[in-house]
Motif scaffolding. Structure first.
Motif, PDB file in Angstrom:
ATOM      1  N   PRO A   1       0.819  -1.216   0.000  1.00  0.00           N
ATOM      2  CA  PRO A   1       0.000   0.000   0.000  1.00  0.00           C
ATOM      3  C   PRO A   1       0.852   1.265   0.000  1.00  0.00           C
ATOM      4  CG  PRO A   1      -0.102  -1.102   2.146  1.00  0.00           C
ATOM      5  CD  PRO A   1       0.735  -1.955   1.267  1.00  0.00           C
ATOM      6  N   HIS A   2       0.444   2.219  -0.819  1.00  0.00           N
ATOM      7  CA  HIS A   2       0.960   3.584  -0.777  1.00  0.00           C
ATOM      8  C   HIS A   2      -0.189   4.455  -0.285  1.00  0.00           C
ATOM      9  CE1 HIS A   2       4.728   3.349  -3.384  1.00  0.00           C
ATOM     10  NE2 HIS A   2       4.250   2.114  -3.400  1.00  0.00           N
ATOM     11  N   VAL A   3       0.086   5.314   0.685  1.00  0.00           N
ATOM     12  CA  VAL A   3      -0.964   6.141   1.283  1.00  0.00           C
ATOM     13  C   VAL A   3      -0.469   7.572   1.407  1.00  0.00           C
ATOM     14  CG1 VAL A   3      -2.548   6.426   3.239  1.00  0.00           C
ATOM     15  CG2 VAL A   3      -1.707   4.135   2.646  1.00  0.00           C
ATOM     16  N   VAL A   4      -1.348   8.523   1.095  1.00  0.00           N
ATOM     17  CA  VAL A   4      -1.110   9.932   1.397  1.00  0.00           C
ATOM     18  C   VAL A   4      -2.296  10.419   2.210  1.00  0.00           C
ATOM     19  CG1 VAL A   4      -0.824  12.262   0.492  1.00  0.00           C
ATOM     20  CG2 VAL A   4       0.286  10.341  -0.659  1.00  0.00           C
ATOM     21  N   ALA A   5      -2.018  11.038   3.352  1.00  0.00           N
ATOM     22  CA  ALA A   5      -3.072  11.525   4.246  1.00  0.00           C
ATOM     23  C   ALA A   5      -2.946  13.033   4.417  1.00  0.00           C
ATOM     24  CB  ALA A   5      -2.973  10.836   5.606  1.00  0.00           C
ATOM     25  N   ALA A   6      -4.090  13.679   4.607  1.00  0.00           N
ATOM     26  CA  ALA A   6      -4.136  15.124   4.854  1.00  0.00           C
ATOM     27  C   ALA A   6      -4.474  15.378   6.313  1.00  0.00           C
ATOM     28  CB  ALA A   6      -5.178  15.777   3.959  1.00  0.00           C
ATOM     29  N   LEU A   7      -3.746  16.306   6.924  1.00  0.00           N
ATOM     30  CA  LEU A   7      -3.966  16.708   8.312  1.00  0.00           C
ATOM     31  C   LEU A   7      -4.001  18.229   8.378  1.00  0.00           C
ATOM     32  CD1 LEU A   7      -1.885  14.081   8.265  1.00  0.00           C
ATOM     33  CD2 LEU A   7      -1.948  14.413  10.735  1.00  0.00           C
ATOM     34  N   PRO A   8      -4.694  18.790   9.367  1.00  0.00           N
ATOM     35  CA  PRO A   8      -4.586  20.239   9.572  1.00  0.00           C
ATOM     36  C   PRO A   8      -3.128  20.621   9.805  1.00  0.00           C
ATOM     37  CG  PRO A   8      -6.376  19.324  10.872  1.00  0.00           C
ATOM     38  CD  PRO A   8      -5.615  18.158  10.313  1.00  0.00           C
ATOM     39  N   GLU A   9      -2.763  21.809   9.400  1.00  0.00           N
ATOM     40  CA  GLU A   9      -1.363  22.229   9.462  1.00  0.00           C
ATOM     41  C   GLU A   9      -0.771  22.079  10.860  1.00  0.00           C
ATOM     42  OE1 GLU A   9       1.344  25.914   7.766  1.00  0.00           O
ATOM     43  OE2 GLU A   9      -0.840  26.089   7.868  1.00  0.00           O
ATOM     44  N   HIS A  10      -1.580  22.321  11.886  1.00  0.00           N
ATOM     45  CA  HIS A  10      -1.071  22.236  13.253  1.00  0.00           C
ATOM     46  C   HIS A  10      -1.840  21.198  14.073  1.00  0.00           C
ATOM     47  CE1 HIS A  10       1.387  25.707  12.398  1.00  0.00           C
ATOM     48  NE2 HIS A  10       0.321  26.408  12.052  1.00  0.00           N
ATOM     49  N   GLY A  11      -2.441  20.220  13.406  1.00  0.00           N
ATOM     50  CA  GLY A  11      -3.222  19.219  14.117  1.00  0.00           C
ATOM     51  C   GLY A  11      -2.734  17.809  13.835  1.00  0.00           C
ATOM     52  N   THR A  12      -3.351  16.842  14.505  1.00  0.00           N
ATOM     53  CA  THR A  12      -2.954  15.436  14.354  1.00  0.00           C
ATOM     54  C   THR A  12      -4.078  14.557  13.824  1.00  0.00           C
ATOM     55  OG1 THR A  12      -3.551  15.002  16.664  1.00  0.00           O
ATOM     56  CG2 THR A  12      -1.257  15.620  16.214  1.00  0.00           C
ATOM     57  N   ALA A  13      -5.244  15.129  13.535  1.00  0.00           N
ATOM     58  CA  ALA A  13      -6.367  14.348  13.018  1.00  0.00           C
ATOM     59  C   ALA A  13      -6.240  14.203  11.502  1.00  0.00           C
ATOM     60  CB  ALA A  13      -7.686  15.024  13.367  1.00  0.00           C
ATOM     61  N   ILE A  14      -6.395  12.985  10.999  1.00  0.00           N
ATOM     62  CA  ILE A  14      -6.416  12.773   9.550  1.00  0.00           C
ATOM     63  C   ILE A  14      -7.808  13.125   9.040  1.00  0.00           C
ATOM     64  CG2 ILE A  14      -6.345  11.010   7.740  1.00  0.00           C
ATOM     65  CD1 ILE A  14      -4.096   9.660   9.251  1.00  0.00           C
ATOM     66  N   VAL A  15      -7.867  14.051   8.088  1.00  0.00           N
ATOM     67  CA  VAL A  15      -9.158  14.525   7.582  1.00  0.00           C
ATOM     68  C   VAL A  15      -9.418  14.048   6.153  1.00  0.00           C
ATOM     69  CG1 VAL A  15      -9.073  16.531   9.095  1.00  0.00           C
ATOM     70  CG2 VAL A  15      -8.201  16.717   6.748  1.00  0.00           C
ATOM     71  N   GLY A  16      -8.453  13.344   5.582  1.00  0.00           N
ATOM     72  CA  GLY A  16      -8.624  12.788   4.248  1.00  0.00           C
ATOM     73  C   GLY A  16      -7.444  11.896   3.916  1.00  0.00           C
ATOM     74  N   TYR A  17      -7.650  10.975   2.992  1.00  0.00           N
ATOM     75  CA  TYR A  17      -6.543  10.112   2.573  1.00  0.00           C
ATOM     76  C   TYR A  17      -6.862   9.493   1.221  1.00  0.00           C
ATOM     77  CZ  TYR A  17      -9.384   6.098   4.079  1.00  0.00           C
ATOM     78  OH  TYR A  17     -10.387   5.170   4.221  1.00  0.00           O
ATOM     79  N   ALA A  18      -5.824   9.003   0.563  1.00  0.00           N
ATOM     80  CA  ALA A  18      -5.968   8.264  -0.690  1.00  0.00           C
ATOM     81  C   ALA A  18      -4.980   7.107  -0.667  1.00  0.00           C
ATOM     82  CB  ALA A  18      -5.711   9.165  -1.896  1.00  0.00           C
ATOM     83  N   THR A  19      -5.386   5.973  -1.257  1.00  0.00           N
ATOM     84  CA  THR A  19      -4.554   4.771  -1.224  1.00  0.00           C
ATOM     85  C   THR A  19      -4.360   4.200  -2.624  1.00  0.00           C
ATOM     86  OG1 THR A  19      -6.449   3.295  -0.859  1.00  0.00           O
ATOM     87  CG2 THR A  19      -5.365   4.188   1.095  1.00  0.00           C
ATOM     88  N   LEU A  20      -3.251   3.495  -2.774  1.00  0.00           N
ATOM     89  CA  LEU A  20      -2.900   2.826  -4.027  1.00  0.00           C
ATOM     90  C   LEU A  20      -2.153   1.554  -3.662  1.00  0.00           C
ATOM     91  CD1 LEU A  20      -2.686   3.295  -7.230  1.00  0.00           C
ATOM     92  CD2 LEU A  20      -0.371   4.081  -6.746  1.00  0.00           C
ATOM     93  N   PHE A  21      -2.386   0.473  -4.416  1.00  0.00           N
ATOM     94  CA  PHE A  21      -1.745  -0.807  -4.120  1.00  0.00           C
ATOM     95  C   PHE A  21      -0.879  -1.223  -5.304  1.00  0.00           C
ATOM     96  CE2 PHE A  21      -5.399  -0.529  -1.403  1.00  0.00           C
ATOM     97  CZ  PHE A  21      -4.927  -1.007  -0.187  1.00  0.00           C
ATOM     98  N   VAL A  22       0.417  -1.391  -5.027  1.00  0.00           N
ATOM     99  CA  VAL A  22       1.398  -1.747  -6.053  1.00  0.00           C
ATOM    100  C   VAL A  22       1.792  -3.203  -5.866  1.00  0.00           C
ATOM    101  CG1 VAL A  22       3.715  -1.276  -6.935  1.00  0.00           C
ATOM    102  CG2 VAL A  22       2.247   0.616  -6.203  1.00  0.00           C
ATOM    103  N   ARG A  23       1.879  -3.935  -6.961  1.00  0.00           N
ATOM    104  CA  ARG A  23       2.289  -5.340  -6.916  1.00  0.00           C
ATOM    105  C   ARG A  23       3.365  -5.567  -7.970  1.00  0.00           C
ATOM    106  NH1 ARG A  23      -2.902  -5.050  -8.959  1.00  0.00           N
ATOM    107  NH2 ARG A  23      -3.108  -5.504 -11.177  1.00  0.00           N
ATOM    108  N   ASP A  24       3.788  -6.798  -8.139  1.00  0.00           N
ATOM    109  CA  ASP A  24       4.820  -7.137  -9.112  1.00  0.00           C
ATOM    110  C   ASP A  24       4.204  -7.152 -10.509  1.00  0.00           C
ATOM    111  OD1 ASP A  24       7.110  -7.932 -10.361  1.00  0.00           O
ATOM    112  OD2 ASP A  24       6.950 -10.039  -9.772  1.00  0.00           O
ATOM    113  N   SER A  25       3.913  -5.967 -11.002  1.00  0.00           N
ATOM    114  CA  SER A  25       3.228  -5.815 -12.286  1.00  0.00           C
ATOM    115  C   SER A  25       3.389  -4.371 -12.742  1.00  0.00           C
ATOM    116  CB  SER A  25       1.737  -6.146 -12.131  1.00  0.00           C
ATOM    117  OG  SER A  25       0.995  -5.741 -13.274  1.00  0.00           O
ATOM    118  N   PRO A  26       3.296  -4.109 -14.032  1.00  0.00           N
ATOM    119  CA  PRO A  26       3.300  -2.713 -14.492  1.00  0.00           C
ATOM    120  C   PRO A  26       2.020  -1.962 -14.129  1.00  0.00           C
ATOM    121  CG  PRO A  26       3.918  -4.228 -16.266  1.00  0.00           C
ATOM    122  CD  PRO A  26       3.365  -5.057 -15.151  1.00  0.00           C
ATOM    123  N   MET A  27       0.994  -2.684 -13.640  1.00  0.00           N
ATOM    124  CA  MET A  27      -0.278  -2.040 -13.314  1.00  0.00           C
ATOM    125  C   MET A  27      -0.539  -2.082 -11.814  1.00  0.00           C
ATOM    126  SD  MET A  27      -4.045  -2.582 -15.031  1.00  0.00           S
ATOM    127  CE  MET A  27      -4.336  -4.261 -14.458  1.00  0.00           C
TER     128      MET A  27
END
Length: 320
Positions: free
Chosen positions: A222-248
């Protein structure tokens, strides 16, 4: 045709079904890389919070087709949702009907009465569904993006526009320990039902770790990017991607909590995710993601980032 119950987590199951799946996907999705063991293992593994039914039709000693269904254990009367495939060399010989009947019987044994199956939109599939008395209840679109193609400039431009008041945190593999609880709380905002997966009502850190472990077992990172408030610790959004042994690679979830929407967070998150995955995986040539056509916001987001519609998939409902 003989119907056999298989264990989707057994390597022997994947080895038996792989030749038929490669033949099928080369016919149905000729633009895709060849099906790998890792992809098939991911498709057939039992997901966290579910029971998995895998039924194969055999002609002698050769698999002729397969039905896989995921049952949400948190919804005891809910549907079995999955897909039914008959391999090209065995079509129009009764394997599909036999698998559908066996799937309905398996659901009845478990006190469930609805089978949902996704299939590429095609005349043959529509005729088969009509012959079974199945009802068309939904449609999904498969989007594809080539990170090194024309979309690259679009992604770079989107990533260069940070949203004021927020910061991004990215990781590969397991979620950092200090973010796992906020990640679980954000995940609880996801309402979309996914084919064959459970809807975890109150996700915890243990649920996050269980989901990471199942991806690892199937050879997916899994590759994950999460968004947090600039001075906070709560995750308010995220997106995920799954990479395997493949070009796709496979796009996962994109979520922004309601009170943080309409600010450009989803665009920023997803562009950073795709660019980062492409930088870190030199083989990555193609990303696919399936979206419910009724989810117009996500469809619009993907097309804004350069994804192109590749094929449409129908969801059919069959009462047990």
């Amino acid at each position: 045709m003989e119907i056999r119950s298989l264990d989707g987590d057994e390597p022997a199951t994947i080895a038996a079904l792989l030749p038929g799946f490669r033949d099928t996907m080369s016919l149905e999705l000729p633009g895709d890389p060849p099906v790998t063991e890792a992809l098939l293992a991911r498709l057939f593994q039992r997901r966290h919070g579910t029971e998995r039914i895998v039924l194969a039709a055999y002609d002698g000693g050769t698999p002729a087709g397969v039905l896989k269904l995921g049952l949400d254990l948190g919804d005891p009367s809910g549907p079995g949702h999955g897909s039914l495939w008959v391999f090209p060399a065995f079509r129009r010989r009764g394997a599909g009907r036999a698998l559908a009947a066996a799937g309905l019987a398996a659901l009845r044994e478990r006190g469930r009465d609805l089978l949902l199956a996704d299939a590429p939109r095609a005349v043959a599939g529509e005729r088969f569904a009509a012959g079974l008395g199945a009802e068309l209840i939904g449609e999904s679109v498969r989007h594809r993006l080539r990170p090194a193609g024309p979309a690259s400039a679009v992604l770079q431009a989107a990533a260069a526009r940070p949203v004021p008041g927020y910061r991004l945190v990215a990781w590969r593999g397991p979620c950092p320990d200090d973010l796992v609880e906020p990640y679980a709380r954000a995940w609880s905002g996801l309402e979309e039902r996914v084919n064959g997966q459970a809807r975890i009502r109150r996700p915890s850190a243990d649920d996050v770790r269980a989901r990471e472990a199942e991806a690892e077992r199937a050879g997916h990172l899994p590759h994950v990017v999460a968004a947090l408030p600039e001075h906070g610790t709560a995750i308010v959004g995220y997106a995920t991607l799954f990479v395997r042994d493949s070009p796709m690679a496979d796009g996962g979830e994109t979520l922004v909590l309601p009170q943080h929407r309409r600010r450009g967070l989803a665009t920023w998150l997803k562009s950073e995710l795709l660019l980062g995955a492409a930088r870190e995986n030199s083989r990555l040539a193609l990303v696919q993601v399936f979206n419910d056509t009724a989810d117009t916001a996500v469809v619009a987001l993907n097309r804004k980032l350069g994804f192109e519609a590749d094929s449409y998939w129908s969801t059919y409902a069959l009462k047990a």
